[in-house]
Design an enzyme around this catalytic site. Structure first.
Site, mmCIF file in Angstrom:
data_model
loop_
_atom_site.group_PDB
_atom_site.id
_atom_site.type_symbol
_atom_site.label_atom_id
_atom_site.label_comp_id
_atom_site.label_asym_id
_atom_site.label_seq_id
_atom_site.Cartn_x
_atom_site.Cartn_y
_atom_site.Cartn_z
ATOM 1 C CG ASN A 83 -2.318 0.549 0.872
ATOM 2 O OD1 ASN A 83 -2.423 1.573 0.201
ATOM 3 N ND2 ASN A 83 -3.370 -0.107 1.350
ATOM 4 C CG ASP A 91 21.487 1.919 3.111
ATOM 5 O OD1 ASP A 91 22.183 2.698 2.448
ATOM 6 O OD2 ASP A 91 20.428 2.280 3.661
ATOM 7 C CG HIS A 113 23.456 5.710 11.566
ATOM 8 N ND1 HIS A 113 24.225 5.973 10.470
ATOM 9 C CD2 HIS A 113 22.166 5.784 11.145
ATOM 10 C CE1 HIS A 113 23.444 6.214 9.428
ATOM 11 N NE2 HIS A 113 22.198 6.098 9.812
ATOM 12 C CB SER A 140 -1.197 1.170 8.459
ATOM 13 O OG SER A 140 -2.394 0.687 8.887
ATOM 14 C CB ALA A 158 -1.837 -0.862 12.789
ATOM 15 C CB THR A 163 13.247 -4.267 18.491
ATOM 16 O OG1 THR A 163 12.600 -5.074 19.480
ATOM 17 C CG2 THR A 163 12.626 -2.878 18.496
ATOM 18 C CE LYS A 164 15.093 -8.268 22.093
ATOM 19 N NZ LYS A 164 14.954 -8.725 23.487
ATOM 20 N NE ARG A 178 7.733 -7.250 25.376
ATOM 21 C CZ ARG A 178 7.772 -5.962 25.710
ATOM 22 N NH1 ARG A 178 6.755 -5.172 25.422
ATOM 23 N NH2 ARG A 178 8.824 -5.460 26.332
ATOM 24 N NE ARG A 181 -5.391 -13.309 18.675
ATOM 25 C CZ ARG A 181 -5.764 -13.818 17.502
ATOM 26 N NH1 ARG A 181 -5.514 -15.092 17.214
ATOM 27 N NH2 ARG A 181 -6.383 -13.077 16.605
#
Length: 199
Positions: A83, A91, A113, A140, A158, A163-164, A178, A181
């Site tokens: 979308n 990169d 960085h 989204s 959304a 991060t993991k 996280r 379920r």
């Protein structure tokens, strides 16, 4: 190790190198053409995407505008729908499987960085690839950070910040994202709250 190799190795390199900037400029020209094609020019858009991306599977559709650092480092499987306003900080490589749905305003970033201020000031960065499995839905305004993988069939809610790694067959939400379920029997009966799947 060449600068191009460093980009894909996870090692630190200087992203302001003149040669890299010139290569990226050529990619930006193609991206400009894609984003400025008229809505009636679907075949032209697909032709540009095939030149711009590292791989473009069958029956893929990307709604403009698209933002990307390189394009050539992003690889789409078959039947991917994207979308509006996808941002690819590609990169290094972004691998997107078959039948993936990506909602509006999603960011997928491979670049990071150093925390150390002097290294940042001298344009040092590193890149880690992102992998999205088959049949994933990314809601989204989600953000996928460098190095993450999302397992097949999973749903990213959304606004989530991934991060993991997220395993297969789960609904995952939040900041940081996280597992909420597993996908299960309820989802085979109801498509939204108490709305039952017909049949």
């Amino acid at each position: 190790m060449s600068l191009t190799d460093k980009m894909h190795s996870g090692e630190l390199y200087q992203s302001g190198d003149a040669e890299l900037v010139a290569e990226q400029q050529a990619c930006m020209e193609l991206l400009y053409d894609f984003n400025h094609a008229r809505p009636s020019e679907g075949k032209k858009r697909q032709k540009i995407l095939a030149q711009f991306l590292g791989a473009l599977g069958d029956n893929c559709h990307i709604e403009p505008p698209l933002q990307a650092n390189w394009g050539r480092h992003t690889h789409l499987g078959n039947r991917v729908y994207v979308n509006f306003n996808l941002t690819l900080v590609d990169d290094t490589h972004v691998h997107i499987g078959d039948d993936v749905l990506i909602g509006p305003n999603v960011t997928i970033t491979t670049a990071g960085h150093p925390v150390e201020p002097e290294l940042r000031k001298s344009t040092h960065q590193f890149n880690m690839p992102v992998h999205i499995g088959n049949n994933v839905w990314i809601g989204s305004n989600a953000v996928l950070l460098p190095g993450v993988s999302i397992g097949e069939n999973s749903v990213i809610g959304a606004g989530s910040i991934v991060t993991k790694d997220i395993p297969a067959n789960v609904v995952a939400v939040g900041n940081p994202c996280r597992v909420l379920r597993e996908i299960g029997e309820h989802d085979r009966t109801y498509y939204y709250k108490n709305k039952r799947i017909p049949g």
